[in-house]
Motif scaffolding. Structure first.
Motif, PDB file in Angstrom:
ATOM      1  N   GLY A 117       0.818  -1.215   0.000  1.00 47.90           N
ATOM      2  CA  GLY A 117       0.000   0.000   0.000  1.00 47.90           C
ATOM      3  C   GLY A 117       0.849   1.261   0.000  1.00 47.90           C
ATOM      4  N   VAL A 118       1.872   1.281   0.840  1.00 47.61           N
ATOM      5  CA  VAL A 118       2.754   2.449   0.900  1.00 47.61           C
ATOM      6  C   VAL A 118       3.517   2.592  -0.410  1.00 47.61           C
ATOM      7  CG1 VAL A 118       4.760   3.451   2.067  1.00 47.61           C
ATOM      8  CG2 VAL A 118       2.952   2.421   3.413  1.00 47.61           C
ATOM      9  N   SER A 119       3.884   1.481  -1.019  1.00 44.15           N
ATOM     10  CA  SER A 119       4.588   1.540  -2.311  1.00 44.15           C
ATOM     11  C   SER A 119       3.715   2.175  -3.380  1.00 44.15           C
ATOM     12  CB  SER A 119       5.032   0.139  -2.736  1.00 44.15           C
ATOM     13  OG  SER A 119       5.950  -0.384  -1.795  1.00 44.15           O
ATOM     14  N   SER A 120       2.422   1.917  -3.333  1.00 43.60           N
ATOM     15  CA  SER A 120       1.506   2.572  -4.272  1.00 43.60           C
ATOM     16  C   SER A 120       1.421   4.068  -3.989  1.00 43.60           C
ATOM     17  CB  SER A 120       0.111   1.946  -4.171  1.00 43.60           C
ATOM     18  OG  SER A 120       0.155   0.610  -4.624  1.00 43.60           O
ATOM     19  N   VAL A 121       1.461   4.442  -2.720  1.00 42.71           N
ATOM     20  CA  VAL A 121       1.463   5.861  -2.356  1.00 42.71           C
ATOM     21  C   VAL A 121       2.720   6.533  -2.912  1.00 42.71           C
ATOM     22  CG1 VAL A 121       1.577   7.505  -0.425  1.00 42.71           C
ATOM     23  CG2 VAL A 121       0.008   5.553  -0.326  1.00 42.71           C
ATOM     24  N   VAL A 122       3.854   5.823  -2.877  1.00 45.14           N
ATOM     25  CA  VAL A 122       5.102   6.367  -3.439  1.00 45.14           C
ATOM     26  C   VAL A 122       4.882   6.762  -4.893  1.00 45.14           C
ATOM     27  CG1 VAL A 122       7.472   5.832  -4.163  1.00 45.14           C
ATOM     28  CG2 VAL A 122       6.681   5.126  -1.902  1.00 45.14           C
ATOM     29  N   ILE A 123       4.311   5.858  -5.661  1.00 43.43           N
ATOM     30  CA  ILE A 123       4.116   6.123  -7.092  1.00 43.43           C
ATOM     31  C   ILE A 123       3.195   7.316  -7.295  1.00 43.43           C
ATOM     32  CG2 ILE A 123       3.222   5.188  -9.262  1.00 43.43           C
ATOM     33  CD1 ILE A 123       6.002   4.099  -8.276  1.00 43.43           C
ATOM     34  N   TRP A 124       2.090   7.390  -6.549  1.00 44.63           N
ATOM     35  CA  TRP A 124       1.177   8.526  -6.683  1.00 44.63           C
ATOM     36  C   TRP A 124       1.848   9.826  -6.272  1.00 44.63           C
ATOM     37  CZ3 TRP A 124      -2.711   8.834  -9.697  1.00 44.63           C
ATOM     38  CH2 TRP A 124      -3.407   7.677 -10.033  1.00 44.63           C
ATOM     39  N   ALA A 125       2.637   9.783  -5.197  1.00 44.29           N
ATOM     40  CA  ALA A 125       3.340  10.992  -4.753  1.00 44.29           C
ATOM     41  C   ALA A 125       4.348  11.446  -5.798  1.00 44.29           C
ATOM     42  CB  ALA A 125       4.023  10.739  -3.405  1.00 44.29           C
TER      43      ALA A 125
END
Length: 155
Positions: A117-125
């Motif tokens: 989940g946090v890795s997906s946030v990385v991409i969006w950020a």
């Protein structure tokens, strides 16, 4: 070769960006993904050391948004916006790295979903950070993408 501080930052940025994206896209390739994650961790530690032991321009204050002076007339270009996006990228990359390391310890599988989940946030950020720079702060985006040659025109 003597490089200016901004060129050193550009190199650091490129290495971190490429390593982070490779780590993300190799998520299904355990060994490769793990080692790229270790690389991201090393890059983060080096950056923190660079911030502590080098010029003021590299300090961690670059990551703290200050919203003083933000008004309707300057809201989209105010430095707090860039800093907020940089902070989002930094925090999410650090969390993804830490949770990735935690998945490797005994019983660490409880961190798998959080890591993903946090890795997906990385991409969006990263997408929001890059998009903002490209749309609002194009000269800086061009510089960071090695497109600062004055003879190269925007297409």
């Amino acid at each position: 070769i003597v490089m200016s501080l901004m060129h050193k930052i550009r190199w650091y940025h490129a290495v971190l960006a490429v390593t982070t994206l490779l780590a993300y896209f190799t998520g299904d390739f355990g060994f490769i993904h793990d080692w790229l994650g270790y690389g991201v961790g090393v890059i983060i530690v080096l950056r923190l050391g660079w911030a502590v032991f080098n010029p003021r321009q590299l300090g961690l204050n670059r990551f703290y948004p200050v919203f003083d002076g933000i008004e309707w007339t300057n809201a989209i270009t105010h430095p707090a916006i860039s800093k907020t996006l940089i902070l989002a990228v930094a925090v999410s990359v650090i969390l993804a790295t830490v949770t990735g390391l935690l998945t490797l310890i005994d019983g660490g599988e409880i961190f798998d979903d959080f890591h993903e989940g946090v890795s997906s946030v990385v991409i969006w950020a990263v997408v929001m950070h890059g998009g903002y720079l490209y749309l609002i702060k194009r000269p800086l985006a061009r510089f960071m993408l090695y497109r600062d040659n004055p003879t190269v025109k925007d297409r």
